[in-house]
Design a protein around this motif. Structure first.
Motif, mmCIF file in Angstrom:
data_model
loop_
_atom_site.group_PDB
_atom_site.id
_atom_site.type_symbol
_atom_site.label_atom_id
_atom_site.label_comp_id
_atom_site.label_asym_id
_atom_site.label_seq_id
_atom_site.Cartn_x
_atom_site.Cartn_y
_atom_site.Cartn_z
ATOM 1 N N ALA A 179 0.830 -1.209 0.000
ATOM 2 C CA ALA A 179 0.000 0.000 0.000
ATOM 3 C C ALA A 179 0.866 1.261 0.000
ATOM 4 N N THR A 180 1.956 1.233 0.760
ATOM 5 C CA THR A 180 2.845 2.390 0.798
ATOM 6 C C THR A 180 3.505 2.614 -0.557
ATOM 7 N N ALA A 181 3.996 1.558 -1.170
ATOM 8 C CA ALA A 181 4.636 1.687 -2.480
ATOM 9 C C ALA A 181 3.638 2.175 -3.531
ATOM 10 N N LYS A 182 2.419 1.687 -3.486
ATOM 11 C CA LYS A 182 1.401 2.131 -4.451
ATOM 12 C C LYS A 182 1.022 3.584 -4.221
ATOM 13 N N SER A 183 1.025 4.019 -2.948
ATOM 14 C CA SER A 183 0.661 5.410 -2.674
ATOM 15 C C SER A 183 1.740 6.383 -3.144
ATOM 16 N N LEU A 184 2.946 5.894 -3.372
ATOM 17 C CA LEU A 184 4.033 6.745 -3.859
ATOM 18 C C LEU A 184 4.120 6.762 -5.379
ATOM 19 N N ARG A 185 3.073 6.311 -6.050
ATOM 20 C CA ARG A 185 3.055 6.218 -7.510
ATOM 21 C C ARG A 185 3.324 7.563 -8.181
ATOM 22 N N ASN A 186 2.655 8.586 -7.757
ATOM 23 C CA ASN A 186 2.749 9.880 -8.444
ATOM 24 C C ASN A 186 3.734 10.834 -7.782
ATOM 25 N N THR A 187 4.598 10.341 -6.940
ATOM 26 C CA THR A 187 5.603 11.192 -6.316
ATOM 27 C C THR A 187 6.924 11.036 -7.055
ATOM 28 N N ARG A 188 7.748 12.014 -6.932
ATOM 29 C CA ARG A 188 9.053 11.971 -7.592
ATOM 30 C C ARG A 188 10.072 11.466 -6.586
ATOM 31 N N CYS A 189 10.134 10.156 -6.431
ATOM 32 C CA CYS A 189 11.099 9.526 -5.538
ATOM 33 C C CYS A 189 11.385 8.113 -6.043
ATOM 34 N N ARG A 190 12.513 7.566 -5.574
ATOM 35 C CA ARG A 190 12.865 6.185 -5.904
ATOM 36 C C ARG A 190 12.416 5.309 -4.751
ATOM 37 N N VAL A 191 11.666 4.279 -5.048
ATOM 38 C CA VAL A 191 11.148 3.372 -4.027
ATOM 39 C C VAL A 191 11.810 2.017 -4.206
ATOM 40 N N THR A 192 12.353 1.482 -3.116
ATOM 41 C CA THR A 192 12.923 0.142 -3.123
ATOM 42 C C THR A 192 12.130 -0.689 -2.126
ATOM 43 N N LEU A 193 11.515 -1.750 -2.596
ATOM 44 C CA LEU A 193 10.735 -2.647 -1.751
ATOM 45 C C LEU A 193 11.534 -3.931 -1.573
ATOM 46 N N ILE A 194 11.832 -4.273 -0.319
ATOM 47 C CA ILE A 194 12.626 -5.459 -0.022
ATOM 48 C C ILE A 194 11.740 -6.463 0.699
ATOM 49 N N ASP A 195 11.716 -7.694 0.204
ATOM 50 C CA ASP A 195 10.920 -8.739 0.841
ATOM 51 C C ASP A 195 11.669 -10.062 0.730
ATOM 52 N N GLN A 196 11.395 -10.953 1.674
ATOM 53 C CA GLN A 196 12.062 -12.255 1.676
ATOM 54 C C GLN A 196 11.445 -13.211 0.671
ATOM 55 N N ARG A 197 10.225 -12.931 0.256
ATOM 56 C CA ARG A 197 9.550 -13.787 -0.726
ATOM 57 C C ARG A 197 9.347 -12.996 -2.002
ATOM 58 N N ASN A 198 9.294 -13.684 -3.117
ATOM 59 C CA ASN A 198 9.089 -12.986 -4.387
ATOM 60 C C ASN A 198 7.616 -12.974 -4.800
ATOM 61 N N TYR A 199 6.723 -13.297 -3.880
ATOM 62 C CA TYR A 199 5.296 -13.300 -4.195
ATOM 63 C C TYR A 199 4.533 -12.556 -3.118
ATOM 64 N N TYR A 200 3.369 -12.093 -3.525
ATOM 65 C CA TYR A 200 2.454 -11.398 -2.635
ATOM 66 C C TYR A 200 1.303 -12.341 -2.352
ATOM 67 N N LEU A 201 0.945 -12.502 -1.095
ATOM 68 C CA LEU A 201 -0.112 -13.429 -0.697
ATOM 69 C C LEU A 201 -1.227 -12.663 -0.012
ATOM 70 N N PHE A 202 -2.441 -12.773 -0.543
ATOM 71 C CA PHE A 202 -3.611 -12.136 0.062
ATOM 72 C C PHE A 202 -4.206 -13.128 1.063
ATOM 73 N N GLN A 203 -3.760 -13.038 2.316
ATOM 74 C CA GLN A 203 -4.066 -14.036 3.330
ATOM 75 C C GLN A 203 -5.542 -14.150 3.717
ATOM 76 N N PRO A 204 -6.357 -13.083 3.652
ATOM 77 C CA PRO A 204 -7.763 -13.247 4.037
ATOM 78 C C PRO A 204 -8.532 -14.286 3.214
ATOM 79 N N LEU A 205 -8.020 -14.651 2.049
ATOM 80 C CA LEU A 205 -8.714 -15.637 1.220
ATOM 81 C C LEU A 205 -8.081 -17.017 1.267
ATOM 82 N N LEU A 206 -7.176 -17.249 2.191
ATOM 83 C CA LEU A 206 -6.528 -18.563 2.300
ATOM 84 C C LEU A 206 -7.533 -19.678 2.586
#
Length: 184
Positions: free
Chosen positions: A114-141
């Motif tokens: 959500a934070t990375a998406k909210s920075l879409r229209n800003t003039r900055c470099r965003v680096t997102l670091i995660d241990q997994r290469n996938y996003y999991l929407f847990q409420p639907l597990l």
């Protein structure tokens, strides 16, 4: 007499509509042609709007107008040819983020994405670091566990979420510490 597909009504401007359809199939002036066809189909005969086919035609034309031509259209071929001939214009499509603030987001969960998406229209470099290469929407597990959903419906690559956001870079890894002195 030319009849609109599935409508049973004569077209008001057969040569114009036929030319637009040919341009659309060839991929010439795709966005303009789609917008023109939307106007010709939807706004010329309001009684035609009661048929369900109209919604599908307008939806496809609207998506074509929004997203433009495909990779194999003549429009894309012309753009690629011009960029090969005049490479100096390719820089106009890319944005340089040198000298802009850097934002580092640790974790690709709900908050990080959500934070990375909210920075879409800003003039900055965003680096997102995660241990997994996938996003999991847990409420639907639970729906995956009961076989109501496929696992692919609730999980996907993190990079896919930011495909259209050029200021985001996704790194696979973990953070062990932050050295603020060396970052300056």
């Amino acid at each position: 007499m030319v009849v609109a597909p599935g409508a049973g009504r004569p077209l008001d401007h057969p040569p114009l509509e036929l030319a637009c359809l040919i341009f659309l199939v060839l991929g010439v002036g795709t966005r303009i042609t789609a917008i023109l066809l939307i106007g010709l189909i939807a706004f010329v005969d309001p009684t035609f709007q009661h048929q369900i086919d109209l919604a599908y035609y307008l939806m496809v034309l609207g998506l074509t107008a929004l997203y433009g031509p495909g990779a194999f259209s003549l429009d894309s071929l012309v753009v690629r040819t011009l960029l090969q001939r005049f490479p100096q214009f390719d820089g106009m499509r890319t944005v340089s983020y040198e000298g802009t603030p850097r934002v580092v987001i640790v974790g690709g969960g709900f908050g990080g994405v959500a934070t990375a998406k909210s920075l879409r229209n800003t003039r900055c470099r965003v680096t997102l670091i995660d241990q997994r290469n996938y996003y999991l929407f847990q409420p639907l597990l639970y729906q995956v566990a009961t076989a109501d959903l496929s696992p692919a419906d609730i999980a996907g690559p993190i990079r896919g979420l930011f495909r259209d956001q050029p200021n985001v870079r996704v790194l696979l890894g973990g953070v062990t510490g932050v050295d603020l002195e060396r970052a300056r």
